[in-house]
Design a protein around this motif. Structure first.
Motif, PDB file in Angstrom:
ATOM      1  N   ALA A   1       1.082  -0.809   0.236  1.00 43.07           N
ATOM      2  CA  ALA A   1       0.035   0.002   0.236  1.00 43.07           C
ATOM      3  C   ALA A   1       1.046   1.357   0.496  1.00 43.07           C
ATOM      4  O   ALA A   1       0.777   1.930  -0.309  1.00 43.07           O
ATOM      5  CB  ALA A   1      -0.997   0.028   1.430  1.00 43.07           C
ATOM      6  N   VAL A 143      -4.325  -3.933  -3.905  1.00 39.98           N
ATOM      7  CA  VAL A 143      -3.598  -3.353  -2.660  1.00 39.98           C
ATOM      8  C   VAL A 143      -4.643  -2.600  -2.161  1.00 39.98           C
ATOM      9  O   VAL A 143      -5.600  -1.810  -2.788  1.00 39.98           O
ATOM     10  CB  VAL A 143      -2.185  -2.657  -2.971  1.00 39.98           C
ATOM     11  CG1 VAL A 143      -1.152  -3.393  -3.402  1.00 39.98           C
ATOM     12  CG2 VAL A 143      -2.623  -1.800  -3.356  1.00 39.98           C
ATOM     13  N   ILE A 145      -5.798   1.220  -0.932  1.00 43.44           N
ATOM     14  CA  ILE A 145      -4.348   2.633  -0.585  1.00 43.44           C
ATOM     15  C   ILE A 145      -5.263   3.579   0.767  1.00 43.44           C
ATOM     16  O   ILE A 145      -4.881   4.424   0.678  1.00 43.44           O
ATOM     17  CB  ILE A 145      -3.876   2.923  -1.649  1.00 43.44           C
ATOM     18  CG1 ILE A 145      -4.284   3.398  -2.693  1.00 43.44           C
ATOM     19  CG2 ILE A 145      -2.775   1.609  -1.924  1.00 43.44           C
ATOM     20  CD1 ILE A 145      -3.335   4.139  -3.755  1.00 43.44           C
TER      21      ILE A 145
END
Length: 146
Positions: A1, A143, A145
């Motif tokens: 991230a 991911v 983020i």
């Protein structure tokens, strides 16, 4: 991230992949700003090919990639998103996100009238559904983020 956030923050352009109603692809680099990594904002002419494509088909792909690094060391963020023209209710807040990044990088201040009515440009927003980065074995891994 953290890698994904670093890449997004360090780059000024993203490649926007669109397709027309028949599915014919088109890729365009656009200067962008982001709203907490969840929404990606840019200004384009409504008659641009990618703008027409977004009007026909809002599903887009985005890649933010540093192409200045040596072969085999590049990293990118891949984003699955839905794009549209910012509506009037959202334009005020969204243009402020775009303007803040513009000003922070030496550009000018943008206002809602710059992207509304008779103006040349419109403000576009892509809302991310998913973010990915490359794993060491060249697979895309999801991911979070934002």
């Amino acid at each position: 991230a953290r890698l994904a956030r670093t890449i997004v923050d360090a780059n000024a352009y993203m490649t926007l992949a669109t397709a027309d109603a028949a599915g014919d692809p088109w890729a365009s680099p656009v200067w962008f700003a982001h709203d907490r990594y969840a929404r990606y904002v840019w200004v384009s002419r409504p008659e641009a090919r990618h703008s027409h494509n977004i009007a026909d088909r809002g599903n887009v792909g985005i890649v933010i990639f540093d192409s200045t690094v040596p072969i085999g060391t590049g990293q990118g963020v891949y984003i699955d998103a839905t794009a549209t023209v910012a509506d009037a209710a959202d334009a005020g807040g969204t243009i402020s996100v775009f303007s803040a990044r513009s000003e922070s990088t030496g550009g000018h201040r943008w206002h809602a009238p710059d992207v509304e009515g008779e103006s040349t440009f419109r403000l576009y927003v892509a809302t991310a559904r998913a973010h990915y980065v490359l794993a060491p074995d060249d697979r895309r891994i999801p991911v979070e983020i934002g």
